[in-house]
Design a protein around this motif. Sequence first.
Motif, PDB file in Angstrom:
ATOM      1  N   THR A   4      -3.925   5.087  -0.907  1.00 21.08           N
ATOM      2  CA  THR A   4      -5.577   5.840  -0.992  1.00 21.08           C
ATOM      3  C   THR A   4      -5.439   6.104  -2.720  1.00 21.08           C
ATOM      4  OG1 THR A   4      -5.326   7.405  -0.445  1.00 21.08           O
ATOM      5  CG2 THR A   4      -6.871   5.643   1.327  1.00 21.08           C
ATOM      6  N   GLY A   7      -9.442   8.611  -8.102  1.00 19.21           N
ATOM      7  CA  GLY A   7      -9.285   8.377  -9.143  1.00 19.21           C
ATOM      8  C   GLY A   7      -9.386   8.840 -10.287  1.00 19.21           C
ATOM      9  N   TRP A  15     -10.225   6.089  -1.698  1.00 16.16           N
ATOM     10  CA  TRP A  15     -10.998   4.933  -1.372  1.00 16.16           C
ATOM     11  C   TRP A  15      -9.989   3.485  -1.671  1.00 16.16           C
ATOM     12  CZ3 TRP A  15     -11.804   1.616  -6.062  1.00 16.16           C
ATOM     13  CH2 TRP A  15     -11.702   2.518  -7.063  1.00 16.16           C
ATOM     14  N   THR A  16     -10.383   2.757  -1.157  1.00 10.85           N
ATOM     15  CA  THR A  16      -9.878   1.424  -1.782  1.00 10.85           C
ATOM     16  C   THR A  16     -10.423   0.087  -2.374  1.00 10.85           C
ATOM     17  OG1 THR A  16     -10.098   0.564   0.389  1.00 10.85           O
ATOM     18  CG2 THR A  16      -7.920   2.106   0.092  1.00 10.85           C
ATOM     19  N   PHE A  17      -9.197  -0.582  -2.736  1.00 10.73           N
ATOM     20  CA  PHE A  17     -10.661  -1.685  -3.041  1.00 10.73           C
ATOM     21  C   PHE A  17     -10.814  -3.012  -2.317  1.00 10.73           C
ATOM     22  CE2 PHE A  17      -9.172  -0.437  -7.317  1.00 10.73           C
ATOM     23  CZ  PHE A  17     -10.039  -0.807  -8.047  1.00 10.73           C
ATOM     24  N   LEU A  18     -10.241  -3.265  -0.302  1.00 13.50           N
ATOM     25  CA  LEU A  18     -11.010  -4.335   0.189  1.00 13.50           C
ATOM     26  C   LEU A  18     -11.169  -3.126   1.547  1.00 13.50           C
ATOM     27  CD1 LEU A  18      -7.411  -5.885   0.016  1.00 13.50           C
ATOM     28  CD2 LEU A  18      -9.571  -6.423  -0.750  1.00 13.50           C
ATOM     29  N   THR A  19     -11.917  -4.000   1.895  1.00 10.86           N
ATOM     30  CA  THR A  19     -12.868  -2.947   3.336  1.00 10.86           C
ATOM     31  C   THR A  19     -12.184  -3.406   4.050  1.00 10.86           C
ATOM     32  OG1 THR A  19     -13.239  -5.640   3.765  1.00 10.86           O
ATOM     33  CG2 THR A  19     -15.007  -3.836   2.273  1.00 10.86           C
ATOM     34  N   HIS A  23      -8.725  -6.285   4.925  1.00 12.78           N
ATOM     35  CA  HIS A  23      -7.219  -6.067   5.192  1.00 12.78           C
ATOM     36  C   HIS A  23      -7.023  -6.096   6.882  1.00 12.78           C
ATOM     37  CE1 HIS A  23      -6.220  -3.169   2.235  1.00 12.78           C
ATOM     38  NE2 HIS A  23      -7.427  -2.746   2.693  1.00 12.78           N
ATOM     39  N   GLU A  87     -19.181 -12.756  -5.702  1.00  8.62           N
ATOM     40  CA  GLU A  87     -18.107 -13.458  -5.436  1.00  8.62           C
ATOM     41  C   GLU A  87     -18.496 -14.840  -4.451  1.00  8.62           C
ATOM     42  OE1 GLU A  87     -18.144 -10.003  -4.598  1.00  8.62           O
ATOM     43  OE2 GLU A  87     -17.413  -9.230  -5.628  1.00  8.62           O
TER      44      GLU A  87
END
Length: 111
Positions: A4, A7, A15-19, A23, A87
């Motif tokens: 993680t 910011g 938080w992360t960019f991918l759910t 993953h 996307e």
Amino acid sequence: MASTVTGDTGSGRNWTFLTNHGHVLLAIARDPTARLRDVAAEVGVTERAAQAIVADLEADGYLHRTRVGRRNEYTLNPAGRFRHPAEADRQVGDLLALFADVPTAKASPRA
């Protein structure tokens, strides 16, 4: 395990960019015969959560589960489209190629 990042605002929120779904998909792409307990540990979720995510991914055609002896083997569908409208014109194979270092040209028969 997913790392993680705090910011630039210094909010301290992780938080992360991918759910977790992303993953899990990547973990299975790296090892299509992985046990769900190992996938769960890699992603940082419970085994029950990993099972639910795999069920979601299979129901929506992103992967197919085949029983081989006492284990499951997974076949990914790189032609599957991202679910978010921003996307939706992209295939998940693009993500797999970027993060999993696996060949993505072969789509499953459920494509």
